[in-house]
Design a protein around this motif. Structure first.
Motif: not given
Length: 486
Positions: A139-152
């Motif tokens: 769920v954390v990884i999915c939220l990172l992808v959805v919110t764009g925090l993955r790039e950060m």
């Protein structure tokens, strides 16, 4: 006067990725953009089968890793249930990647995630709680992808540390394979030793060595499916030695390679849905947070690199790493953590073996659909996995560890500000038997050295926060003593 074409006019249809496709082709071609990507249904079928053959060893390895570990209440997971959970998770996630992501990527239980579960998670909690951790990290990884925090996050962590995490996990996985094969054991007066008594003894260790050498030789010859071929050959010789040489269950550590009854059976979904959140007792919120963070590290960075790497090889990604369906692929990969946890077979992640299918011409999600269907078929062949000794299967862990070390060539070892954090990350993961410790040591060392050099701005705000978290993590026991917390 111009002559008009007598061919029927075709209308453009939305391809789903912003492009327009001409009508008149099969729905399969239009949905997966097969012609647009220069492929064919036959190539996709061949690529899907090749990918499955290259990575189906996970049906053998994942039960070996998870099945031999007791949780805090001394409970273990049944072999049949683990095989079913592994096959089910791989089938569902790979089919999702095919139909939703529409890229030639296959998923299965991540050996790095499974390693983290058995060494850092399960000894402190029950198996349902551990699988709940998988759901949480997914769920954390999915939220990172959805919110764009993955790039950060990806941009904040230095590239050298990302490579170090991959290498460290590779060393860790290799050590697990060596221990499970009996090649490395606890020493008398030393932390570890060769074999159980300072010498290699027994047929199982010999078959491990032969299987390992065979796989390395096949890989050097660039033989497709080298890992699977090595496991099959090693298993055949093991079965022959057991039958002709009179090897017993004791020789094999309690599980000799044998087929008991029919090769076909109904799936065992006994582990499905056994997930628990909370009730961690004395572990503490900070420790739970660090466990989830460890699982995110184990399943996130390697998957990102794999997706871009395979996409580039398939000529789907541009020079900036952008490719059709990238965000969807990342989301499916994150969801794989939750799906694997619900299935009871560890978090699912993208496998680098997907590149083998790409090498056979796969360019679309249709190949992933083929791979997923083959994993689904394996649900009914659980007894066949009993023919593979744990020692033979463990050889693949060492091979995978060696493959993950290949990124060492991208590290500037002459720069001490880089090489020291990388060394600590890679060394401490296997030496402490914890992924978190290696990552934490690398992060703290990187920040401290850069600060000592006066390069404060190069560190970045996120790395400072991460350093603070790891400093608390390393000082947790003294802090608890100081505060009088037991």
């Amino acid at each position: 006067m111009t002559q008009q074409s007598t061919e029927p006019m075709t209308t453009a249809e939305d391809a789903g990725d912003g492009s327009r496709q001409p009508a008149g082709r099969s729905w399969l071609d239009r949905y997966f953009h097969i012609s647009d990507r220069g492929s064919s249904i036959a190539r996709e079928m061949r690529g899907g089968i090749t990918t499955f053959m290259a990575m189906c060893y996970i049906l053998l390895l994942n039960p070996v890793i998870l099945g031999s570990v007791q949780d805090v209440h001394k409970n273990t997971l049944a072999h049949a249930g683990l095989v079913t959970a592994t096959a089910f998770g791989a089938a569902v996630c790979t089919l999702l990647m095919g139909f939703v992501g529409k890229v030639p990527l296959a998923l299965a239980a991540g050996l790095n995630v499974s390693a983290a579960l058995t060494t850092q998670v399960v000894p402190n909690m029950t198996w349902p709680q551990a699988m709940g951790m998988c759901v949480m990290y997914g769920v954390v990884i999915c939220l990172l992808v959805v919110t764009g925090l993955r790039e950060m996050v990806m941009n904040a962590i230095p590239l050298a540390l990302k490579h170090a995490i991959t290498m460290g996990i590779g060393m860790f996985v290799a050590l697990i394979g060596l221990v499970k094969a009996g090649f490395v054991g606890k020493g008398i007066g030393t932390p570890v030793t060769l074999g159980a008594t300072g010498n290699l003894s027994g047929w199982p260790v010999l078959f491990f060595c032969l299987t390992l050498l065979l796989i390395f030789m096949l890989q050097a010859r660039k033989v497709p499916g080298a890992i699977l071929i090595g496991i099959v050959v090693g298993s055949v010789f093991s079965i022959a030695a057991t039958k002709l040489g009179g090897l017993t269950a004791k020789d094999w550590g309690g599980t000799p390679p044998a087929l008991n009854g029919s090769a076909v059976s109904m799936p065992d979904f006994g582990l499905f849905g056994h997930v628990q959140f909370g009730g961690w007792g004395s572990i503490g919120a900070l420790s739970v947070g660090m466990i989830v963070f460890t699982l995110v590290l184990a399943g996130f960075f390697d998957a990102m690199a794999t997706i871009i790497g395979v996409g580039t090889e398939a000529k789907l990604a541009d020079d900036k790493g952008r490719m059709p369906g990238l965000s969807k692929a990342l989301f499916v990969d994150g969801a794989g953590g939750a799906i694997g946890g619900l299935a009871g077979g560890s978090g699912q992640t993208v496998f680098i073996e997907s590149a083998s299918g790409v090498g056979e011409g796969a360019r679309t999600g249709l190949s992933s659909v083929v791979t997923g269907l083959l994993f689904a078929a394996c649900l009914f062949f659980t007894p066949v996995t009993q023919l593979v000794p744990a020692q033979v299967a463990a050889a693949a862990l060492v091979v995978i560890g060696s493959m993950m070390m290949s990124v060492a060539s991208h590290v500037d070892w002459s720069d001490r500000a880089v090489s020291i954090p990388v060394f600590l990350t890679v060394a401490l993961m296997p030496f402490t038997y914890q992924i978190t410790t290696g990552v934490g040591a690398g992060v703290v060392a990187y920040t401290a050295i850069k600060a000592a050099q006066g390069k404060w701005r190069e560190i970045g705000g996120f790395m400072w926060v991460l350093t603070g978290i790891f400093l608390v993590y390393f000082s947790l026991h003294p802090i608890q003593q100081w505060l009088g917390i037991k």
